[in-house]
Design a protein around this motif. Structure first.
Motif, PDB file in Angstrom:
ATOM      1  N   ASP A  92       0.953  -0.769  -0.381  1.00 44.07           N
ATOM      2  CA  ASP A  92       0.299   0.536   0.029  1.00 44.07           C
ATOM      3  C   ASP A  92       1.029   1.625   0.199  1.00 44.07           C
ATOM      4  O   ASP A  92       1.163   1.221   1.422  1.00 44.07           O
ATOM      5  N   LYS A  93       1.028   1.931  -1.309  1.00 43.43           N
ATOM      6  CA  LYS A  93       1.682   3.247  -0.957  1.00 43.43           C
ATOM      7  C   LYS A  93       1.008   4.124  -0.429  1.00 43.43           C
ATOM      8  O   LYS A  93       2.137   5.440  -0.351  1.00 43.43           O
ATOM      9  N   GLY A  94      -0.025   4.299   0.052  1.00 44.25           N
ATOM     10  CA  GLY A  94      -0.543   4.989   0.455  1.00 44.25           C
ATOM     11  C   GLY A  94      -0.349   6.865  -0.334  1.00 44.25           C
ATOM     12  O   GLY A  94      -0.150   8.098  -0.128  1.00 44.25           O
ATOM     13  N   ARG A  95      -1.240   6.345  -1.499  1.00 42.05           N
ATOM     14  CA  ARG A  95      -0.987   7.196  -2.639  1.00 42.05           C
ATOM     15  C   ARG A  95      -2.248   8.508  -2.130  1.00 42.05           C
ATOM     16  O   ARG A  95      -1.481   9.700  -2.065  1.00 42.05           O
ATOM     17  N   ALA A  96      -2.777   8.220  -1.749  1.00 42.12           N
ATOM     18  CA  ALA A  96      -4.165   9.312  -1.523  1.00 42.12           C
ATOM     19  C   ALA A  96      -3.555   9.974   0.316  1.00 42.12           C
ATOM     20  O   ALA A  96      -3.368  11.365  -0.035  1.00 42.12           O
ATOM     21  N   GLU A  97      -2.105   9.610   0.435  1.00 36.47           N
ATOM     22  CA  GLU A  97      -1.986  10.376   1.999  1.00 36.47           C
ATOM     23  C   GLU A  97      -1.085  11.345   1.465  1.00 36.47           C
ATOM     24  O   GLU A  97      -0.727  12.535   1.581  1.00 36.47           O
ATOM     25  N   LYS A  98       0.302  10.823   0.239  1.00 34.22           N
ATOM     26  CA  LYS A  98       0.947  11.136  -0.129  1.00 34.22           C
ATOM     27  C   LYS A  98      -0.004  12.044  -1.026  1.00 34.22           C
ATOM     28  O   LYS A  98       0.960  13.969  -1.165  1.00 34.22           O
ATOM     29  N   LYS A 104      25.324   3.087   7.658  1.00 37.00           N
ATOM     30  CA  LYS A 104      26.195   4.176   8.231  1.00 37.00           C
ATOM     31  C   LYS A 104      26.055   5.056   8.468  1.00 37.00           C
ATOM     32  O   LYS A 104      23.703   5.245   8.264  1.00 37.00           O
ATOM     33  N   LYS A 105      26.264   5.914   8.942  1.00 41.91           N
ATOM     34  CA  LYS A 105      25.250   7.531   9.466  1.00 41.91           C
ATOM     35  C   LYS A 105      24.978   8.748   8.216  1.00 41.91           C
ATOM     36  O   LYS A 105      26.659   8.199   7.380  1.00 41.91           O
ATOM     37  N   VAL A 106      23.769   8.477   7.893  1.00 42.22           N
ATOM     38  CA  VAL A 106      23.838   9.115   6.705  1.00 42.22           C
ATOM     39  C   VAL A 106      22.935  11.099   6.409  1.00 42.22           C
ATOM     40  O   VAL A 106      22.049  10.760   7.728  1.00 42.22           O
ATOM     41  N   ILE A 107      23.648  11.493   6.624  1.00 46.97           N
ATOM     42  CA  ILE A 107      23.244  13.009   6.182  1.00 46.97           C
ATOM     43  C   ILE A 107      22.989  13.545   5.062  1.00 46.97           C
ATOM     44  O   ILE A 107      23.553  13.351   4.171  1.00 46.97           O
ATOM     45  N   THR A 108      21.600  13.644   4.778  1.00 44.15           N
ATOM     46  CA  THR A 108      20.661  13.774   3.720  1.00 44.15           C
ATOM     47  C   THR A 108      19.742  15.455   3.436  1.00 44.15           C
ATOM     48  O   THR A 108      19.738  15.525   4.651  1.00 44.15           O
ATOM     49  N   VAL A 109      20.428  16.067   2.502  1.00 44.17           N
ATOM     50  CA  VAL A 109      19.834  17.380   2.056  1.00 44.17           C
ATOM     51  C   VAL A 109      18.638  17.390   0.670  1.00 44.17           C
ATOM     52  O   VAL A 109      18.720  16.827  -0.054  1.00 44.17           O
ATOM     53  N   TRP A 110      17.855  17.752   1.560  1.00 46.66           N
ATOM     54  CA  TRP A 110      16.535  18.027   1.389  1.00 46.66           C
ATOM     55  C   TRP A 110      16.018  19.375   0.150  1.00 46.66           C
ATOM     56  O   TRP A 110      16.119  20.535   0.950  1.00 46.66           O
ATOM     57  N   GLY A 111      15.722  19.052  -0.910  1.00 49.12           N
ATOM     58  CA  GLY A 111      15.264  19.745  -1.846  1.00 49.12           C
ATOM     59  C   GLY A 111      14.069  20.017  -1.849  1.00 49.12           C
ATOM     60  O   GLY A 111      13.137  21.127  -0.636  1.00 49.12           O
ATOM     61  N   VAL A 112      13.121  20.107  -2.978  1.00 47.76           N
ATOM     62  CA  VAL A 112      11.715  20.219  -2.969  1.00 47.76           C
ATOM     63  C   VAL A 112      10.820  19.195  -2.539  1.00 47.76           C
ATOM     64  O   VAL A 112       9.431  19.289  -2.291  1.00 47.76           O
ATOM     65  N   THR A 113      11.964  17.800  -2.294  1.00 48.85           N
ATOM     66  CA  THR A 113      11.347  17.132  -1.212  1.00 48.85           C
ATOM     67  C   THR A 113      11.540  16.443   0.498  1.00 48.85           C
ATOM     68  O   THR A 113      11.825  17.316   0.593  1.00 48.85           O
ATOM     69  N   HIS A 114      10.398  15.256   0.543  1.00 47.67           N
ATOM     70  CA  HIS A 114      10.671  15.943   1.949  1.00 47.67           C
ATOM     71  C   HIS A 114      11.192  14.969   3.107  1.00 47.67           C
ATOM     72  O   HIS A 114      10.088  13.255   2.368  1.00 47.67           O
ATOM     73  N   PRO A 115      10.766  14.678   3.926  1.00 41.92           N
ATOM     74  CA  PRO A 115      11.393  12.825   4.794  1.00 41.92           C
ATOM     75  C   PRO A 115       9.991  12.707   5.028  1.00 41.92           C
ATOM     76  O   PRO A 115       9.647  12.040   5.003  1.00 41.92           O
ATOM     77  N   TYR A 116       9.021  13.794   5.212  1.00 41.79           N
ATOM     78  CA  TYR A 116       7.383  13.380   5.380  1.00 41.79           C
ATOM     79  C   TYR A 116       7.078  12.559   5.015  1.00 41.79           C
ATOM     80  O   TYR A 116       5.904  11.889   4.764  1.00 41.79           O
ATOM     81  N   ALA A 117       7.365  12.218   3.185  1.00 44.73           N
ATOM     82  CA  ALA A 117       6.244  11.739   2.451  1.00 44.73           C
ATOM     83  C   ALA A 117       7.235  10.117   2.817  1.00 44.73           C
ATOM     84  O   ALA A 117       6.661   9.038   1.535  1.00 44.73           O
ATOM     85  N   GLY A 118       8.263   9.820   3.757  1.00 46.29           N
ATOM     86  CA  GLY A 118       8.459   8.801   3.451  1.00 46.29           C
ATOM     87  C   GLY A 118       9.571   7.368   3.585  1.00 46.29           C
ATOM     88  O   GLY A 118       9.972   6.335   3.771  1.00 46.29           O
ATOM     89  N   PHE A 119      10.009   9.119   2.554  1.00 39.35           N
ATOM     90  CA  PHE A 119      11.673   8.378   1.877  1.00 39.35           C
ATOM     91  C   PHE A 119      12.991   8.596   2.481  1.00 39.35           C
ATOM     92  O   PHE A 119      14.237   8.514   1.987  1.00 39.35           O
TER      93      PHE A 119
END
Length: 324
Positions: free
Chosen positions: A98-104, A255-270
């Protein structure tokens, strides 16, 4: 690539918690190194440009897979191809993610701004619906790989801390501006060994430029195969990545991973697996209130392409220094 890498921590947890179950992963042959070292896991390589192309090719694939005496199918992708396979597997238990398309859709439209279920948990839910308990809260990771002499000729044996940097992504809107990334690389290379990851002629040229301008910077792009790159990643102290496959490759190896986010956001689950929220460095939503403009970064207003420029290089550098 990112989707395939995100399955690895889930499969590792599953095989540890259900050691009597055999798993066959259906994926592109290129991704086979991701699944090395996983007990009771084998890879069946799909040939999407050859014998498994189109509906007839998928029918042939289903006949090949049925010879493996598969009891059930966990569809972690839920796309047109897997929906066609589902028809050919009629009668067998076939559970789809279930990709949660409606929530996304609500998230990117601005109707809702809250953390959605992570993709890793969505994968785990598929196995739970198949009747298996699965807990991702206490992950284990493989040990660092001993590098081959060929790889060490490229990386060297420097005792400094190793920082991996993967500055590219599928969409420019997900990338940190290269002029600012150059500042980050220049600063970090004064104290650490910096290893650059990428692929493709243009990316190699850009990364070669970063290497030529700075000591302690090594461009790995085009020099190693995927398995060798994973070996190097397993030896990193930190990976700095965009919202891209490299982040998930490093995370699946613990590994410890530092991520840089532009127009996307961690809230989408990725967000990469098992990383603290503070490791995700976000564009300024006061200046760019429509973020996330899309789940994958492929849709955005024209003036949002450089949204991640709102993240100062010093913030990235300080975050890495504080972790180390």
């Amino acid at each position: 690539m990112g989707d395939a890498a995100m399955t690895v921590p889930v499969l590792r947890a599953f095989t540890q918690q259900h050691p009597d179950v055999k798993i066959t992963v259906l994926t592109r042959g290129f991704f086979k190194p991701f699944f090395r070292g996983l007990a009771n896991v084998s890879v069946f390589s799909i040939d999407l440009k050859g014998k498994h192309k189109g509906v007839f090719g998928l029918y042939k694939l289903s006949k090949e897979l049925k010879k493996l005496d598969i009891d059930a199918v966990a569809d972690l992708h839920n796309v047109l191809r897997t929906n066609i396979l589902k028809v050919f597997f009629f009668g067998r238990k076939f559970i789809q993610i279930d990709k949660g398309r409606a929530e996304k859709k609500a998230l990117v439209s601005g109707k809702s701004f809250q953390q959605l279920k992570t993709t890793h948990e969505r994968y785990a839910d598929v196995f739970r619906k198949l009747g298996f308990s699965l807990d991702l809260s206490n992950p284990e990771f493989p040990k660092r790989v001993t590098l081959s002499s060929k790889t060490l000729e490229i990386t060297g044996t420097d005792t400094r801390k190793w920082i991996g940097i993967a500055p590219f992504a599928a969409h420019e809107s997900k990338m940190y501006p290269l002029d600012l990334m150059e500042e980050v690389i220049e600063s970090l290379s004064k104290d650490y060994k910096v290893l650059l990851f990428g692929g493709g002629k243009r990316e190699v040229e850009i990364l070669n430029g970063f290497q030529e301008k700075n000591d302690n910077v090594i461009n790995l792009a085009g020099k190693l195969n995927l398995e060798e790159e994973l070996d190097v990643i397993s030896n990193l102290d930190i990976m700095l990545s965009m919202d891209s496959g490299n982040a998930h490759m490093a995370a699946m190896l613990g590994k410890k991973v530092i991520t840089v986010w532009g127009v996307t956001h961690p809230y989408a689950g990725f967000a990469p697996f098992n990383q603290p929220a503070e490791y995700a460095l976000l564009a300024d939503r006061e200046a760019f209130p429509l973020i996330p403009t899309s789940v994958y970064g492929n849709k955005f207003p024209e003036d949002y392409v450089d949204a991640s420029r709102s993240i100062p290089p010093k913030k990235i550098i300080d975050t890495i220094n504080n972790i180390i």
